[in-house]
Design a protein around this motif. Structure first.
Motif, PDB file in Angstrom:
ATOM      1  N   ALA A   1       0.943  -1.095   0.010  1.00  0.00           N
ATOM      2  CA  ALA A   1       0.008  -0.127  -0.001  1.00  0.00           C
ATOM      3  C   ALA A   1       0.658   1.369  -0.185  1.00  0.00           C
ATOM      4  N   ARG A   2       1.831   1.174   0.869  1.00  0.00           N
ATOM      5  CA  ARG A   2       2.940   2.423   0.903  1.00  0.00           C
ATOM      6  C   ARG A   2       3.521   2.716  -0.463  1.00  0.00           C
ATOM      7  N   ASP A   3       3.998   1.584  -1.038  1.00  0.00           N
ATOM      8  CA  ASP A   3       4.568   1.569  -2.277  1.00  0.00           C
ATOM      9  C   ASP A   3       3.940   1.974  -3.447  1.00  0.00           C
ATOM     10  N   LEU A   4       2.390   1.566  -3.305  1.00  0.00           N
ATOM     11  CA  LEU A   4       1.517   2.150  -4.540  1.00  0.00           C
ATOM     12  C   LEU A   4       0.642   3.596  -3.878  1.00  0.00           C
ATOM     13  N   ALA A   5       1.428   4.186  -3.032  1.00  0.00           N
ATOM     14  CA  ALA A   5       0.769   5.308  -2.609  1.00  0.00           C
ATOM     15  C   ALA A   5      -0.887   5.487  -2.553  1.00  0.00           C
ATOM     16  N   CYS A   6      -0.999   4.326  -1.639  1.00  0.00           N
ATOM     17  CA  CYS A   6      -2.250   3.902  -1.194  1.00  0.00           C
ATOM     18  C   CYS A   6      -2.573   4.410   0.453  1.00  0.00           C
ATOM     19  N   ASP A   7      -3.242   5.209   0.774  1.00  0.00           N
ATOM     20  CA  ASP A   7      -3.649   5.581   2.226  1.00  0.00           C
ATOM     21  C   ASP A   7      -4.357   4.943   2.953  1.00  0.00           C
ATOM     22  N   THR A   8      -5.225   3.734   2.355  1.00  0.00           N
ATOM     23  CA  THR A   8      -6.121   2.775   2.981  1.00  0.00           C
ATOM     24  C   THR A   8      -5.929   1.559   2.586  1.00  0.00           C
ATOM     25  N   VAL A   9      -6.120   0.770   3.538  1.00  0.00           N
ATOM     26  CA  VAL A   9      -6.368  -0.901   3.323  1.00  0.00           C
ATOM     27  C   VAL A   9      -7.838  -1.165   3.751  1.00  0.00           C
ATOM     28  N   VAL A  10      -8.415  -1.637   2.815  1.00  0.00           N
ATOM     29  CA  VAL A  10      -9.738  -2.191   3.016  1.00  0.00           C
ATOM     30  C   VAL A  10      -9.978  -3.692   3.057  1.00  0.00           C
TER      31      VAL A  10
ATOM     32  N   ALA B   1     -12.178  -6.636  20.779  1.00  0.00           N
ATOM     33  CA  ALA B   1     -11.903  -7.081  19.399  1.00  0.00           C
ATOM     34  C   ALA B   1     -11.506  -6.008  18.373  1.00  0.00           C
ATOM     35  N   MET B   2     -12.278  -6.253  17.287  1.00  0.00           N
ATOM     36  CA  MET B   2     -11.809  -5.595  16.041  1.00  0.00           C
ATOM     37  C   MET B   2     -12.634  -4.349  15.932  1.00  0.00           C
ATOM     38  N   ALA B   3     -11.819  -3.107  15.681  1.00  0.00           N
ATOM     39  CA  ALA B   3     -12.568  -1.646  15.389  1.00  0.00           C
ATOM     40  C   ALA B   3     -12.744  -1.572  13.818  1.00  0.00           C
ATOM     41  N   LYS B   4     -13.794  -0.698  13.561  1.00  0.00           N
ATOM     42  CA  LYS B   4     -13.997  -0.531  12.046  1.00  0.00           C
ATOM     43  C   LYS B   4     -12.940   0.032  11.282  1.00  0.00           C
ATOM     44  N   GLU B   5     -12.113   0.897  12.340  1.00  0.00           N
ATOM     45  CA  GLU B   5     -10.926   1.625  11.481  1.00  0.00           C
ATOM     46  C   GLU B   5      -9.797   1.537  12.591  1.00  0.00           C
ATOM     47  N   ARG B   6      -8.470   1.304  12.133  1.00  0.00           N
ATOM     48  CA  ARG B   6      -7.226   1.264  12.980  1.00  0.00           C
ATOM     49  C   ARG B   6      -6.297   1.913  11.812  1.00  0.00           C
ATOM     50  N   ARG B   7      -5.612   2.723  12.772  1.00  0.00           N
ATOM     51  CA  ARG B   7      -4.440   3.298  12.014  1.00  0.00           C
ATOM     52  C   ARG B   7      -3.004   2.539  12.209  1.00  0.00           C
ATOM     53  N   GLU B   8      -2.501   2.330  11.042  1.00  0.00           N
ATOM     54  CA  GLU B   8      -0.971   1.586  11.018  1.00  0.00           C
ATOM     55  C   GLU B   8      -0.067   2.327  10.446  1.00  0.00           C
ATOM     56  N   GLY B   9       0.530   3.351  11.469  1.00  0.00           N
ATOM     57  CA  GLY B   9       1.346   4.242  11.062  1.00  0.00           C
ATOM     58  C   GLY B   9       0.622   5.205  10.047  1.00  0.00           C
ATOM     59  N   ASP B  10       1.183   5.432   8.776  1.00  0.00           N
ATOM     60  CA  ASP B  10       0.536   6.369   7.885  1.00  0.00           C
ATOM     61  C   ASP B  10      -0.459   5.666   6.819  1.00  0.00           C
ATOM     62  N   VAL B  11      -1.093   4.481   7.066  1.00  0.00           N
ATOM     63  CA  VAL B  11      -1.872   3.895   6.396  1.00  0.00           C
ATOM     64  C   VAL B  11      -3.151   3.407   7.329  1.00  0.00           C
ATOM     65  N   LEU B  12      -4.341   3.714   6.891  1.00  0.00           N
ATOM     66  CA  LEU B  12      -5.545   3.290   7.671  1.00  0.00           C
ATOM     67  C   LEU B  12      -6.209   2.207   7.351  1.00  0.00           C
ATOM     68  N   LEU B  13      -6.208   1.150   8.112  1.00  0.00           N
ATOM     69  CA  LEU B  13      -6.967   0.164   8.020  1.00  0.00           C
ATOM     70  C   LEU B  13      -8.582  -0.049   8.391  1.00  0.00           C
ATOM     71  N   VAL B  14      -9.468  -0.282   7.178  1.00  0.00           N
ATOM     72  CA  VAL B  14     -10.900  -0.002   7.365  1.00  0.00           C
ATOM     73  C   VAL B  14     -11.599  -1.221   7.012  1.00  0.00           C
ATOM     74  N   ARG B  15     -12.685  -1.680   7.873  1.00  0.00           N
ATOM     75  CA  ARG B  15     -13.246  -2.789   7.933  1.00  0.00           C
ATOM     76  C   ARG B  15     -14.910  -2.516   7.320  1.00  0.00           C
ATOM     77  N   PRO B  16     -15.160  -2.164   6.315  1.00  0.00           N
ATOM     78  CA  PRO B  16     -16.656  -1.521   6.110  1.00  0.00           C
ATOM     79  C   PRO B  16     -17.746  -2.595   6.440  1.00  0.00           C
ATOM     80  N   LEU B  17     -17.250  -3.906   6.361  1.00  0.00           N
ATOM     81  CA  LEU B  17     -18.370  -4.752   6.452  1.00  0.00           C
ATOM     82  C   LEU B  17     -18.474  -5.678   7.942  1.00  0.00           C
ATOM     83  N   LEU B  18     -17.873  -4.752   8.799  1.00  0.00           N
ATOM     84  CA  LEU B  18     -17.898  -5.376  10.100  1.00  0.00           C
ATOM     85  C   LEU B  18     -19.411  -5.876  10.610  1.00  0.00           C
ATOM     86  N   ASP B  19     -20.243  -5.054  10.482  1.00  0.00           N
ATOM     87  CA  ASP B  19     -21.645  -5.405  10.907  1.00  0.00           C
ATOM     88  C   ASP B  19     -22.461  -6.387  10.530  1.00  0.00           C
TER      89      ASP B  19
END
Length: 264
Positions: free
Chosen positions: A102-111, A138-156
Motif C-alpha cells: 500500500a505504501r509503495d503504491l501510494a495508497c493511504d487506506t487498506v480495506v 475485538a476489532m474496530a472498524k478503523e485502525r491506523r497502522e502508521g501512515d495507512v488506515l485499515l478500514v473494515r466496512p463490512l464488520l456489521d
C-alpha cells in the motif's frame, strides 16, 4: 458502507478469492459506478505459498478484479515457513505484505472484508487466551497502522448476507481448506458455534459483548492517555522508560492498559 472512504486518496482492497473478500470486491465495484467520488482502488491478493492451489486462486481473484475494472497485484510470502503458530505467522506476513505494498503504491487506506462472524470468532479466540477489556474489544472498524488506515466496512454484516450477495450475482468463490482444518483454532471455534449458540452464545450476543468491551476500552482511553503523558518518557532512538512512582497505585486494569500501550 463505503461513504466514509470518500475522503481517502487511494485504496487497497485485500481480496483472497474467498466469499468475504469476493463480496467486498463486488460491492466496491458496484458502489463506484453509483458514486464516482469514491477513490480509486487496487486489488491485492497474497499467495502464502502454503498450498499449490493458492497460485490459481490468486489468478481467479485477478480475473475478477479485471472484470470489474480494477487493477490487481499478487504478493507472495517467500522463504521458509514456520513449523509452529502457522496461521498467526501467515496472518502477520499477510498484513506486512499488504501494508508495505500500500505504501509503495501510494495508497493511504487498506480495506478488508472482516464481517460480524469474524468479530464473534475473534472475541472467542481472545476470551480463550484470557484477554482483558482491551483484547475483548475485538476489532474496530478503523485502525491506523502508521501512515495507512485499515478500514473494515463490512464488520456489521453477517457472512450469510455476503454469501447471498454473491449467489444473487452468480459469482463463484474459493474455499480455503484450512478453514475446516481442526488443527487451527478458528476451525475449532467454527465447529463449536452451534453448541455455543444453543447456550445463548450466538454470533449476535458475542458481537454485542465485544462492542460493550469496546465502549469500556474507549472509556479507559482518556485515563490511560493522561497516565502515559506523565509516566512514560520516549527516547528518540525508539525505546521508552516507564516511571513507576505514581503508577503502581493505579487500578490494575489501568496498569495493564498502560503497559499494553507502552509495548506497542
Amino acid at each position: 458502507l463505503f461513504a466514509p472512504l470518500r475522503d481517502r486518496s487511494r485504496l487497497v482492497l485485500a481480496v483472497s478469492g474467498g466469499p468475504d473478500s469476493t463480496a467486498l470486491l463486488l460491492l466496491y465495484a458496484r458502489a463506484r459506478t453509483l458514486d464516482p467520488t469514491l477513490p480509486d482502488a487496487i486489488v491485492l491478493t497474497v499467495d502464502h505459498r502454503l498450498r499449490p492451489a493458492a497460485a490459481r486462486e490468486a489468478q481467479l481473484a485477478a480475473a475478477l478484479a479485471t472484470r470489474h475494472g480494477l487493477p490487481h497485484r499478487t504478493l507472495r510470502w517467500e522463504g521458509e515457513k514456520p513449523a509452529a503458530n502457522l496461521q498467526a505467522e501467515a496472518r502477520r506476513a499477510r498484513y506486512d505484505l499488504v501494508f508495505d505494498a500500500a505504501r509503495d503504491l501510494a495508497c493511504d487506506t487498506v480495506v478488508t472484508a472482516h464481517h460480524a462472524d469474524d468479530q464473534a470468532e475473534t472475541f472467542l479466540a481472545r476470551l480463550a487466551r484470557g484477554s482483558g477489556v482491551l483484547g475483548l474489544a475485538a476489532m474496530a472498524k478503523e485502525r491506523r497502522e502508521g501512515d495507512v488506515l485499515l478500514v473494515r466496512p463490512l464488520l456489521d454484516l453477517p457472512k450469510t448476507r455476503l454469501v447471498a450477495t454473491l449467489e444473487a450475482a452468480g459469482l463463484a468463490w474459493v474455499e480455503d481448506p484450512s478453514n475446516r482444518d481442526p488443527r487451527f483454532d478458528r476451525a475449532r471455534l467454527r465447529a463449536a458455534a452451534p453448541a455455543l449458540a444453543a447456550l445463548g452464545l450466538d454470533r449476535d450476543r458475542l458481537v454485542a459483548t465485544a462492542r460493550a468491551m469496546a465502549r469500556a476500552a474507549n472509556a479507559l482511553e482518556p485515563v490511560v492517555a493522561a497516565r502515559l503523558a506523565t509516566a512514560v518518557a520516549t527516547h528518540p532512538a525508539g525505546w521508552a522508560i516507564l516511571e513507576l512512582s505514581g503508577h503502581a497505585d493505579q487500578p490494575e486494569e489501568i496498569i495493564t492498559y498502560v503497559d499494553a500501550h507502552d509495548n506497542e
